[in-house]
Write a protein that holds these residues in place. Structure first.
Motif, PDB file in Angstrom:
ATOM      1  N   TYR A  64       0.891  -1.162   0.086  1.00  0.00           N
ATOM      2  CA  TYR A  64       0.111  -0.084   0.074  1.00  0.00           C
ATOM      3  C   TYR A  64       0.569   1.073   0.022  1.00  0.00           C
ATOM      4  N   GLU A  65       1.876   1.202   0.835  1.00  0.00           N
ATOM      5  CA  GLU A  65       2.778   2.400   0.689  1.00  0.00           C
ATOM      6  C   GLU A  65       3.618   2.637  -0.686  1.00  0.00           C
ATOM      7  N   ALA A  66       3.692   1.425  -1.452  1.00  0.00           N
ATOM      8  CA  ALA A  66       4.161   1.404  -2.800  1.00  0.00           C
ATOM      9  C   ALA A  66       3.368   2.047  -3.626  1.00  0.00           C
ATOM     10  N   GLN A  67       2.078   1.819  -3.410  1.00  0.00           N
ATOM     11  CA  GLN A  67       0.964   2.229  -4.370  1.00  0.00           C
ATOM     12  C   GLN A  67       0.957   3.813  -4.246  1.00  0.00           C
ATOM     13  N   ARG A  91       2.359  -8.028  -8.111  1.00  0.00           N
ATOM     14  CA  ARG A  91       1.474  -6.730  -7.661  1.00  0.00           C
ATOM     15  C   ARG A  91       2.543  -5.596  -7.561  1.00  0.00           C
ATOM     16  N   LEU A  92       3.570  -5.529  -6.675  1.00  0.00           N
ATOM     17  CA  LEU A  92       4.769  -4.737  -6.547  1.00  0.00           C
ATOM     18  C   LEU A  92       5.378  -4.380  -7.945  1.00  0.00           C
ATOM     19  N   SER A  93       5.710  -5.433  -8.865  1.00  0.00           N
ATOM     20  CA  SER A  93       6.331  -5.356  -9.808  1.00  0.00           C
ATOM     21  C   SER A  93       5.682  -4.598 -10.799  1.00  0.00           C
ATOM     22  N   ALA A  96       6.890  -0.727  -8.789  1.00  0.00           N
ATOM     23  CA  ALA A  96       8.184  -0.626  -8.050  1.00  0.00           C
ATOM     24  C   ALA A  96       9.043  -0.702  -9.044  1.00  0.00           C
ATOM     25  N   GLU A  97      10.157   0.229  -9.369  1.00  0.00           N
ATOM     26  CA  GLU A  97      11.666   0.049 -10.061  1.00  0.00           C
ATOM     27  C   GLU A  97      12.547  -0.875  -9.334  1.00  0.00           C
ATOM     28  N   ASN A  98      12.488  -1.090  -8.058  1.00  0.00           N
ATOM     29  CA  ASN A  98      13.547  -2.003  -7.359  1.00  0.00           C
ATOM     30  C   ASN A  98      12.709  -2.582  -6.249  1.00  0.00           C
ATOM     31  N   ILE A  99      12.789  -3.935  -6.035  1.00  0.00           N
ATOM     32  CA  ILE A  99      12.354  -4.616  -4.989  1.00  0.00           C
ATOM     33  C   ILE A  99      13.463  -5.330  -4.371  1.00  0.00           C
TER      34      ILE A  99
END
Length: 99
Positions: A64-67, A91-93, A96-99
């Motif tokens: 949720y922070e990433a969104q 979903r994060l991919s 987000a540019e970097n995980i």
């Protein structure tokens, strides 16, 4: 003045914030690094347009922070967590540019 402010509320000194952002900008330029906003520590989208001028993006520890970073800050999103739930990396991919 405080009797004119309805509570609860957030009060932010924009001049002080800009001073701090100028310092971050100088550090970023001198060190040749990126500076990211940790949304867990400071998630106030109303000032993200100002912060965008100085910072490279956001960092998050969850989906949720990433969104929030992707949708409201609009620059790079970096995510770190010691573990992820099923489907969360997929979903994060998307944001987000970097995980």
């Amino acid at each position: 003045m405080t009797d004119q402010i309805s509570t609860p509320c957030f009060v932010l000194d924009l001049a002080r914030l800009r001073q701090n952002l100028e310092t971050a900008k100088r550090v970023r330029e001198a060190a040749g690094c990126k500076i990211l906003l940790a949304t867990k520590a400071f998630a106030l989208p109303a000032v993200f347009p100002m912060m965008r001028e100085y910072l490279d993006g956001t960092t998050a520890s969850g989906e949720y922070e990433a969104q929030l970073g992707a949708e409201t800050f609009g620059k790079e999103v970096h995510v770190y967590s010691p573990a992820y739930a099923p489907g969360e990396v997929e979903r994060l991919s998307r944001v987000a540019e970097n995980i």
